[in-house]
Write a protein that holds these residues in place. Structure first.
Motif, PDB file in Angstrom:
ATOM      1  N   SER A   1       0.829  -1.211   0.000  1.00 14.46           N
ATOM      2  CA  SER A   1       0.000   0.000   0.000  1.00 14.46           C
ATOM      3  C   SER A   1       0.858   1.253   0.000  1.00 14.46           C
ATOM      4  O   SER A   1       0.552   2.224  -0.698  1.00 14.46           O
ATOM      5  N   ALA A   2       1.928   1.247   0.806  1.00  9.27           N
ATOM      6  CA  ALA A   2       2.798   2.422   0.874  1.00  9.27           C
ATOM      7  C   ALA A   2       3.468   2.684  -0.465  1.00  9.27           C
ATOM      8  O   ALA A   2       3.515   3.839  -0.933  1.00  9.27           O
TER       9      ALA A   2
ATOM     10  N   GLY B   1       2.147   5.915  -2.349  1.00  5.78           N
ATOM     11  CA  GLY B   1       3.225   6.896  -2.427  1.00  5.78           C
ATOM     12  C   GLY B   1       3.680   7.127  -3.857  1.00  5.78           C
ATOM     13  O   GLY B   1       3.856   8.276  -4.292  1.00  5.78           O
ATOM     14  N   GLY B   2       3.880   6.037  -4.593  1.00  6.47           N
ATOM     15  CA  GLY B   2       4.294   6.160  -5.992  1.00  6.47           C
ATOM     16  C   GLY B   2       3.268   6.879  -6.843  1.00  6.47           C
ATOM     17  O   GLY B   2       3.617   7.736  -7.664  1.00  6.47           O
TER      18      GLY B   2
ATOM     19  N   GLN C   1       3.656  10.567  -8.710  1.00  4.68           N
ATOM     20  CA  GLN C   1       3.420  10.674 -10.153  1.00  4.68           C
ATOM     21  C   GLN C   1       2.338  11.707 -10.471  1.00  4.68           C
ATOM     22  O   GLN C   1       2.444  12.437 -11.460  1.00  4.68           O
ATOM     23  N   ILE C   2       1.309  11.791  -9.632  1.00  5.07           N
ATOM     24  CA  ILE C   2       0.254  12.794  -9.864  1.00  5.07           C
ATOM     25  C   ILE C   2       0.819  14.196  -9.706  1.00  5.07           C
ATOM     26  O   ILE C   2       0.519  15.095 -10.500  1.00  5.07           O
ATOM     27  N   VAL C   3       1.659  14.399  -8.682  1.00  4.49           N
ATOM     28  CA  VAL C   3       2.260  15.719  -8.474  1.00  4.49           C
ATOM     29  C   VAL C   3       3.156  16.087  -9.658  1.00  4.49           C
ATOM     30  O   VAL C   3       3.087  17.209 -10.181  1.00  4.49           O
ATOM     31  N   VAL C   4       3.987  15.157 -10.104  1.00  2.00           N
ATOM     32  CA  VAL C   4       4.867  15.430 -11.248  1.00  2.00           C
ATOM     33  C   VAL C   4       4.030  15.708 -12.496  1.00  2.00           C
ATOM     34  O   VAL C   4       4.301  16.652 -13.251  1.00  2.00           O
ATOM     35  N   TRP C   5       2.997  14.920 -12.713  1.00  2.79           N
ATOM     36  CA  TRP C   5       2.121  15.121 -13.864  1.00  2.79           C
ATOM     37  C   TRP C   5       1.455  16.497 -13.810  1.00  2.79           C
ATOM     38  O   TRP C   5       1.396  17.204 -14.817  1.00  2.79           O
TER      39      TRP C   5
ATOM     40  N   LEU D   1      -1.650   3.543 -10.790  1.00  5.77           N
ATOM     41  CA  LEU D   1      -2.842   3.487  -9.945  1.00  5.77           C
ATOM     42  C   LEU D   1      -3.655   2.217 -10.155  1.00  5.77           C
ATOM     43  O   LEU D   1      -3.971   1.508  -9.194  1.00  5.77           O
ATOM     44  N   ILE D   2      -3.959   1.884 -11.372  1.00  2.00           N
ATOM     45  CA  ILE D   2      -4.857   0.759 -11.647  1.00  2.00           C
ATOM     46  C   ILE D   2      -4.202  -0.600 -11.393  1.00  2.00           C
ATOM     47  O   ILE D   2      -4.759  -1.418 -10.657  1.00  2.00           O
ATOM     48  N   PRO D   3      -3.016  -0.889 -11.936  1.00  5.25           N
ATOM     49  CA  PRO D   3      -2.414  -2.193 -11.628  1.00  5.25           C
ATOM     50  C   PRO D   3      -2.092  -2.357 -10.136  1.00  5.25           C
ATOM     51  O   PRO D   3      -2.185  -3.456  -9.595  1.00  5.25           O
ATOM     52  N   GLY D   4      -1.733  -1.260  -9.476  1.00  3.63           N
ATOM     53  CA  GLY D   4      -1.448  -1.335  -8.047  1.00  3.63           C
ATOM     54  C   GLY D   4      -2.659  -1.780  -7.245  1.00  3.63           C
ATOM     55  O   GLY D   4      -2.538  -2.500  -6.249  1.00  3.63           O
TER      56      GLY D   4
END
Length: 155
Positions: A89-90, A94-95, A99-103, A122-125
């Motif tokens: 989960s972390a 976290g990843g 990625q959302i912030v960078v995007w 997001l989805i595969p995780g």
């Protein structure tokens, strides 16, 4: 779809700190039944059952309940499962957040909307964390009731 911040916080708590989730009375009842079933099956002595039931009654969090159910065979979620849920989960949350912030920064600074490539994390995780969460939850929830059709087929 109205998702509030407290809903997201509650979900993050269940995923990142599953042992700190406040215990519901239904979960406590489920634990009591598991202790009684273990005594009935002969895999737990009356002494150990009494100790476990006292600890179950005093448990306030899922971590307390997990420690109380440690004497019951198959009664507690294995620590490896809880740690795997927390770790996966972390990494996943976290990843995805990074990625959302960078995007968002690329989109704002470049003044150009790019495809949401963070969805590839997001989805595969969710397909990794979801089964771990479900396995962890099975130690605290009862199985769904059978339908009348199944019961009539048995009779």
């Amino acid at each position: 779809m109205n998702v509030e911040l407290r809903d997201i916080t509650a979900l993050a708590q269940r995923l990142l700190h599953p042992d700190q989730v406040t215990l519901a009375e239904t979960e406590r009842d489920h634990a009591r039944h598991r202790v009684e079933d273990a005594v009935y099956a002969g895999s737990l002595s009356e002494e150990h059952a009494a100790t476990a039931l006292t600890r179950v009654a005093n448990a306030r969090t899922r971590g307390d309940l997990r420690r109380a159910m440690g004497v019951v065979p198959g009664g507690a979620a294995p620590s490896g499962l809880v740690n795997a849920l927390r770790g996966a989960s972390a990494v996943w949350l976290g990843g995805t957040a990074v990625q959302i912030v960078v995007w968002a920064l690329i989109t704002v600074i470049g003044l150009h909307l790019t495809e949401p490539w963070w969805l590839w994390t997001l989805i595969p995780g969710a397909f990794v964390v979801g089964p771990l969460w479900w396995l962890n939850e099975t130690h605290y929830r009862t199985a769904p009731a059978t339908t009348g059709a199944i019961d009539s087929a048995r009779g």
